[in-house]
Design an enzyme around this catalytic site. Sequence first.
Site, short mmCIF file in Angstrom:
data_model
loop_
_atom_site.label_atom_id
_atom_site.label_comp_id
_atom_site.label_asym_id
_atom_site.label_seq_id
_atom_site.Cartn_x
_atom_site.Cartn_y
_atom_site.Cartn_z
N ILE A 161 0.30 0.73 9.95
CA ILE A 161 -1.08 1.21 10.27
C ILE A 161 -2.09 0.01 9.76
CG2 ILE A 161 -2.67 2.98 10.06
CD1 ILE A 161 -0.34 4.79 9.44
N ARG A 238 -3.25 9.11 1.49
CA ARG A 238 -3.06 10.37 0.72
C ARG A 238 -4.01 10.71 -0.31
NH1 ARG A 238 -0.29 11.40 4.79
NH2 ARG A 238 1.94 11.86 4.85
N GLU A 266 -5.27 19.68 -1.38
CA GLU A 266 -5.35 19.74 0.07
C GLU A 266 -4.84 21.04 0.06
OE1 GLU A 266 -3.71 17.01 3.23
OE2 GLU A 266 -5.01 15.48 2.33
N HIS A 285 -7.34 16.10 7.19
CA HIS A 285 -6.17 15.57 7.56
C HIS A 285 -5.50 15.84 8.91
CE1 HIS A 285 -2.01 14.26 5.03
NE2 HIS A 285 -2.12 13.69 6.48
N1 LIG Z 1 -4.02 10.37 7.65
C1 LIG Z 1 -3.20 10.37 8.43
O1 LIG Z 1 -2.99 11.18 9.05
C2 LIG Z 1 -1.84 9.45 8.03
C3 LIG Z 1 -1.20 9.20 9.23
C4 LIG Z 1 -0.16 8.23 9.33
C5 LIG Z 1 0.03 7.85 7.91
N2 LIG Z 1 -0.67 8.03 7.05
C6 LIG Z 1 -0.38 7.58 5.69
O2 LIG Z 1 -0.32 6.12 5.67
C7 LIG Z 1 0.84 5.63 5.02
C8 LIG Z 1 1.21 4.28 5.44
O3 LIG Z 1 1.64 4.24 6.66
P1 LIG Z 1 2.40 2.85 7.32
O4 LIG Z 1 3.22 3.39 8.57
O5 LIG Z 1 1.44 1.99 7.64
O6 LIG Z 1 3.37 2.52 6.51
P2 LIG Z 1 4.00 1.15 6.08
O7 LIG Z 1 4.33 0.46 7.41
O8 LIG Z 1 5.20 1.38 5.36
O9 LIG Z 1 3.33 0.29 5.29
C9 LIG Z 1 2.79 0.86 3.98
C10 LIG Z 1 1.90 -0.56 3.22
O10 LIG Z 1 1.72 -0.19 1.97
C11 LIG Z 1 1.88 -1.23 0.99
N3 LIG Z 1 2.06 -0.52 -0.13
C12 LIG Z 1 3.33 0.25 -0.70
N4 LIG Z 1 3.21 0.33 -2.01
C13 LIG Z 1 2.15 -0.29 -2.43
C14 LIG Z 1 1.52 -0.42 -3.78
N5 LIG Z 1 2.03 0.22 -4.81
N6 LIG Z 1 0.59 -1.15 -3.70
C15 LIG Z 1 0.04 -1.69 -2.69
N7 LIG Z 1 0.46 -1.68 -1.55
C16 LIG Z 1 1.73 -0.76 -1.37
C17 LIG Z 1 3.27 -1.69 1.64
O11 LIG Z 1 3.42 -3.05 0.91
P3 LIG Z 1 4.65 -3.98 1.33
O12 LIG Z 1 4.35 -4.50 2.88
O13 LIG Z 1 4.49 -5.15 0.43
O14 LIG Z 1 5.90 -3.10 1.35
C18 LIG Z 1 2.85 -1.86 3.26
O15 LIG Z 1 2.32 -2.82 3.36
C19 LIG Z 1 1.79 6.70 5.20
O16 LIG Z 1 2.76 6.54 4.18
C20 LIG Z 1 1.02 7.75 5.12
O17 LIG Z 1 0.86 8.31 3.59
C21 LIG Z 1 -1.65 8.94 6.85
#
Ligand SMILES: NC(=O)c1ccc[n+]([C@@H]2O[C@H](COP(=O)([O-])OP(=O)(O)OC[C@H]3O[C@@H](n4cnc5c(N)ncnc54)[C@H](OP(=O)(O)O)[C@@H]3O)[C@@H](O)[C@H]2O)c1
Length: 323
Positions: A161, A238, A266, A285
Site C-alpha cells: 500500500i 491500525r 475501535e 475504518h
Molecule cells: N485502513 C484500512 O482499511 C486498511 C486497509 C488495508 C491495510 N491496512 C493496514 O495496512 C497495513 C499494511 O498493508 P500492506 O498491504 O502495505 O502490507 P505490506 O505490503 O506487508 O507492507 C508492510 C510494510 O510495513 C513495513 N513494516 C513492518 N514492520 C515494520 C516495523 N516494525 N517498522 C517499520 N516498518 C515496518 C514492512 O517493512 P519491510 O518491507 O522491510 O518488511 C513493509 O514495508 C496492513 O497490515 C493493515 O494493518 C489498513
Amino acid sequence: MTRVGVDENLAAELLTDFPAEAEIVRLPRTILSPLEVDFWILPFYRRDAEASFRQLRGVKVAQSLMAGVDWILPWLPAGVTLCDGRGIHDISASEWVLAAILASMKRFPLYRDLQNKQQWRGFATVTDGFLSETGAQRGQYTVLGEDLGGKTVLIVGYGSIGAAIEARLTPFGVTVERVARSAREAPKVSAVSELRELLPQADIVVAIVPLTEATRGLIGAAEIALMKRGALLVNAARGPVVATDALVEALEQQRIRAALDVTDPEPLPAGHPLWTAPNCLITPHIGGSTPGFIRRAFQFGARQVRRFMAGEPLENVVTDAGY
Ligand SMILES: NC(=O)c1ccc[n+]([C@@H]2O[C@H](COP(=O)([O-])OP(=O)(O)OC[C@H]3O[C@@H](n4cnc5c(N)ncnc54)[C@H](OP(=O)(O)O)[C@@H]3O)[C@@H](O)[C@H]2O)c1
C-alpha cells in the site's frame, strides 16, 4: 473434491471465478455442529471468526481477504497455512490516504462544518489552531487552504500500500521519504531505526505498517514531539500503531493535525477526546472497503483456490504449515 468454506450470505456473483470442481460450503454465522472445510475464506474482520474456526474440521488453508492479519494470528493454530490479502487493498487504501491528505490540506472538514451551520466565513473569523502560526498567514493574504505540492511526505511502512500511496502522490510534486523494517535502495527506503531523524523534515507522516509487537506505539509521544508544528499525521494502519494519549495531547495543544481511519480503541466510544480534538479528521475504518475491493478480494481468493487445487505454491503466505 476440495471444500471451500465461505460466508453463508456471500453473493453468488462473487463466486463466479471459483473453479467448478470446488465444493462451496456456505458457513452460517454461528456454526452449531462441526463442518469439513479444506480451504477457508475468512469473513471480513469478524470478531466471531475464532468461534467459527473451532467448529471447522480439516482446514489446511485460512485465506484472509484483508492485508492485516494481526487479529487472526493469536488464535489460528500453527498447523494451518495462513495467507493474507496483501495487494488487494492497494487501490482503496491508497486512495483513502490521498483523499485524507487533500481534504486536510484544503481544510474540507472545517468548511463542511461551516456549511452545516450555513455560514459563509473567511478565515479571519474562523478559529483554527494554525492560523496564527508563521507560514499559515502571510502578510496581507489570508490563507484559505494549503498546497500539497512542494510538501515532504514520510511513508512509514513502504510495502504494497505504501508504494501505491507514493504512485498517487507523485503527480502532486511532493518529496517522498520511505521507511520500512530494513533499508534498501531503488527506491531508497530507510530503516525504521532512522525514523526519528526523518520525522522533523516531514510535512505529512503516513502510517501504513502492519500491527505487530514492533509497531505497537511506533508513533509515540517522542515521535509526535519530533514532528513539525502543524504537520499532518495520517493513520491508515491500525489504531495502536499511534499512541492515542500522546496524539490527543498534541492535537489539543494544536501542535499537529491528524487524519485517522483507525483508532485505539475501535470503535471509538462516544465522549472519547479524539472525537472533539481540534484539526482531527476521523473515518470509521472504511479506508480499504469499496465495491472494487470486494470484487478484487474474491477474484484473488478464487486464484488461491485454483493454486491449492493444482498443488501450486500459494501467494501471500504468512505462516506456512506446508499443507
Ligand atoms: N485502513 C484500512 O482499511 C486498511 C486497509 C488495508 C491495510 N491496512 C493496514 O495496512 C497495513 C499494511 O498493508 P500492506 O498491504 O502495505 O502490507 P505490506 O505490503 O506487508 O507492507 C508492510 C510494510 O510495513 C513495513 N513494516 C513492518 N514492520 C515494520 C516495523 N516494525 N517498522 C517499520 N516498518 C515496518 C514492512 O517493512 P519491510 O518491507 O522491510 O518488511 C513493509 O514495508 C496492513 O497490515 C493493515 O494493518 C489498513
